[in-house]
Write a protein that holds these residues in place. Sequence first.
Motif, short mmCIF file in Angstrom:
data_model
loop_
_atom_site.label_atom_id
_atom_site.label_comp_id
_atom_site.label_asym_id
_atom_site.label_seq_id
_atom_site.Cartn_x
_atom_site.Cartn_y
_atom_site.Cartn_z
N GLN A 74 0.86 -1.11 -0.05
CA GLN A 74 -0.10 0.18 0.12
C GLN A 74 0.87 1.32 0.04
O GLN A 74 0.56 2.07 -0.48
CB GLN A 74 -0.99 -0.14 1.18
CG GLN A 74 -2.03 -1.08 1.18
CD GLN A 74 -3.20 -0.97 2.27
OE1 GLN A 74 -3.40 -0.07 2.61
NE2 GLN A 74 -3.67 -2.17 2.51
N ALA A 75 2.00 1.28 0.76
CA ALA A 75 2.95 2.40 0.81
C ALA A 75 3.42 2.54 -0.62
O ALA A 75 3.34 3.82 -1.15
CB ALA A 75 4.17 2.26 1.81
N ILE A 76 3.77 1.74 -1.30
CA ILE A 76 4.20 1.79 -2.68
C ILE A 76 2.98 2.28 -3.60
O ILE A 76 3.35 3.11 -4.38
CB ILE A 76 4.85 0.49 -3.28
CG1 ILE A 76 5.97 0.27 -2.43
CG2 ILE A 76 4.98 0.32 -4.59
CD1 ILE A 76 6.50 -1.30 -2.77
N ALA A 77 1.85 2.01 -3.49
CA ALA A 77 0.95 2.10 -4.38
C ALA A 77 0.57 3.71 -4.26
O ALA A 77 0.30 4.38 -4.99
CB ALA A 77 -0.53 1.57 -3.82
N ASN A 78 0.40 4.12 -2.94
CA ASN A 78 0.40 5.44 -2.42
C ASN A 78 1.54 6.18 -3.25
O ASN A 78 1.38 7.45 -3.84
CB ASN A 78 0.65 5.88 -1.09
CG ASN A 78 -0.88 5.22 -0.30
OD1 ASN A 78 -1.93 5.49 -0.93
ND2 ASN A 78 -0.58 4.77 0.75
N TYR A 79 2.84 5.76 -3.12
CA TYR A 79 3.98 6.51 -3.35
C TYR A 79 4.10 6.54 -5.12
O TYR A 79 4.29 7.60 -5.61
CB TYR A 79 5.22 5.67 -3.08
CG TYR A 79 6.39 6.22 -3.71
CD1 TYR A 79 6.70 7.45 -3.48
CD2 TYR A 79 6.86 5.19 -4.53
CE1 TYR A 79 7.77 7.67 -4.28
CE2 TYR A 79 7.79 5.51 -5.49
CZ TYR A 79 8.62 7.02 -5.15
OH TYR A 79 9.45 7.26 -5.88
#
Lengths: 221, 221
Positions: A96-101
């Motif tokens: 999810q962090a990567i998706a946001n980022y």
Amino acid sequence: MEGKGISRAVIERLPRYYRYLGELLEEGVERISSGELSRRMRVTASQIRQDLNNFGGFGQQGYGYNVKYLYDEIGKILGIDRQHNLIIIGSGNLGQAIANYANFERRGFIVKGMFDVNPKLIGKVVRGVEIMGVENLEDFIVENDVQIAALTIPKTKAPEIADRLVAAGIKAIWNFAHIDLDVPDDVVVENVHLSESLMRLSYRVCSMQDQKAGEIKRTQK
Amino acid sequence: MEGKGISRAVIERLPRYYRYLGELLEEGVERISSGELSRRMRVTASQIRQDLNNFGGFGQQGYGYNVKYLYDEIGKILGIDRQHNLIIIGSGNLGQAIANYANFERRGFIVKGMFDVNPKLIGKVVRGVEIMGVENLEDFIVENDVQIAALTIPKTKAPEIADRLVAAGIKAIWNFAHIDLDVPDDVVVENVHLSESLMRLSYRVCSMQDQKAGEIKRTQK
DNA sequence: TAGATTGTTAATCGATTAACAATC
DNA sequence: TAGATTGTTAATCGATTAACAATC
């Protein structure tokens, strides 16, 4: 933009140039010399000029480099001007962090889909993307022209998923699993081994302590 | 365990050796030669022996290396046998991922506290650690003997927080913010710039495509 | 002992830095 | 034009690989 013959070390440094040029752009700086950039980035001016000249002459004698132009050119070299469709496999916190980022940064990276095996996560929507089960992974890759897969799953599952990705025609794997993947030569693997980064940190902290202890000892003598 | 004189390149490789030795250990392999390890890791046997001999002779002529012994020794070199107290500043997805992971890996890294500025997150408990506001950051560091701070906050806030961390006596910063931090020489900064990793991936995908396009062209001639 | 494999020195290779002529 | 700064060649430095004597 010949991809071959450029050393690994140069490629490692390119994104950092890009970042500094972006900062200069934000500051409204129009032109910069290798000397001035060298002071900011704490690398030698020679290295900057050598690195850039791998890709062509972007500067002008007596003037330096035009920040906007150089920024755009490095962007092209890095392929950030092209669109990259990506999926994320493993939709936990890291996924999810990567998706946001990745969406945040926007520069050409588009999160087309997210996957997980955990039924509690499947169906959840992250930044407008619904988390799916991995059953139809292959179909999704083909239908959505996915080039890149971020792998944020446990190392035990990573090799099997990697094989499926390769078979489905993926071009690159952004691998966060703590394992080295075995893929054909024409599939790119970029590893982010956080555990190794933390160990390097640990090493450096310890050697810093040892160094200080040594200094004290020597002073006391 | 002299910390100085060891080249950056060697330190970069140490955690990977550690990982492979861990895998061998799990497989129940008792001893390994540099030649066999070289085949597995796809590096030269020469490099393995050179790297290890920076720290002493861990092997035995005619026998090779004892896996368990070498594993433990590299662990000591990396400082993983010692306890490292860490805090995480920025408790979003990335911060939580690190919290899960650092505790999970257990090898001497203990998450003592988590921080954020978002009131919605403050008070939430992640893996037994409550998320706090950053007001009492300095006191917490001193009281809990915190050596390492993971920084998973936006780049705009990172320099200010870094200054506070340094003033409070932190030894190392694990920096995930997309900015280079300016800290004194005796503070270690280990950067994890995900954006740069993704750009390198992009570069390599594009240069792979160019390469293939070139091959086709040449074939057609 | 004979065979295997290390530890270590020497040779090679590549990357970084220095220097400077070209040129804006 | 004079000054500044690049692009590029040459010199240096460091890291990797090869080779082999030491030794288990």
